[in-house]
Design a protein around this motif. Structure first.
Motif: not given
Lengths: 68, 170
Positions: A31, A34-35, A39-44, A47, B165, B168-170
């Motif tokens: 993960n 990916i970040l 390629k990540a779609k979103a980040i919390r 995180t 999606e 892919l949300t980290i």
């Protein structure tokens, strides 16, 4: 995407490896990869908070906006 | 009881539909072999074919059109049950929004909205030479079933993109 993740630069500045950061913030290396690759779609927020805490930095140090 | 997942109602339906489709395929193979090898009796223009194990028999007019109709309906039924079993197999997985279910729902839509009605008309007019169309309820059922699977295909496509999606949300 116009949001760039500068995690590699911050990691290099702090002499930290991806594996170490992944362990510190409690996410998998896959993960984190990916970040880092964008390629990540979103980040919390959780995180992002964990990364900022582990690297002692601001969200702006990790994320940047670049005009396409 | 759980609806989705490895031990669930979906798994139960997968085994049921897959078993019925295999039994139907065996039955189709048996009838075709019996027609080729003349293992049936003909009386008053009607054939009588004994079905092993069950003890029952198939009877119809001994004409090419009747035999072809039985064969086509059996093939359609096998395909329908096989696709349904594949859909339930995909629902057996931990992540239900997967490419397998979308592919099988698309095929089920094609089978019900295109192949089914075409087969219905072919059996009625060129094969059986009927003058009027009586089995309209079959056609309506096929179209309703096809429309449901068409909408389900798009629901699962949307679910798959949301799932991707989310992954892919980290």
């Amino acid at each position: 995407m116009s949001i760039v993740v500068n995690l590699n630069t911050v990691l290099a500045e702090r002499n930290l490896k991806s594996k170490e950061l992944a362990e510190m913030i409690g996410i998998t290396e896959a993960n984190l990869s990916i970040l880092k690759s964008g390629k990540a779609k979103a980040i919390r927020f959780s995180t992002l908070e964990a990364i900022c805490k582990a690297l002692d930095c601001q969200p702006a140090d990790i994320l940047a906006y670049e005009k396409e | 009881m759980k609806i989705f997942g490895p031990i669930s109602l979906s798994a139960f339906f997968y085994y049921i539909f897959r078993s019925i489709s295999i039994v139907l395929l065996a039955f189709l193979t048996y009838t075709e072999c019996a027609f080729i090898t003349d293992r049936f009796t003909v009386e008053d223009g009607r054939f009588d074919m004994k079905i092993p194990l069950i003890g029952s028999s198939i009877q119809a007019d001994y004409q090419f059109s009747d035999i072809l109709t039985i064969t086509l309906i059996l093939i359609f039924g096998i395909l329908l049950l096989y696709l349904l079993s594949n859909i339930f197999k995909a629902l057996k997985k931990t992540v239900i929004f997967n490419k397998g279910i979308i592919k099988n729902l698309k095929l089920l839509t094609i089978l019900n909205l295109i192949i089914g009605p075409v087969l219905n008309f072919l059996i009625h007019y060129p094969i059986m030479h009927k003058t009027e169309f009586r089995n309209i309820h079959n056609l309506i059922l096929l179209i309703i079933f096809g429309m449901i699977s068409l909408f389900l295909t798009y629901v699962f496509q949307k679910g798959f993109s949301v799932q991707s999606e989310n992954d892919l949300t980290i």
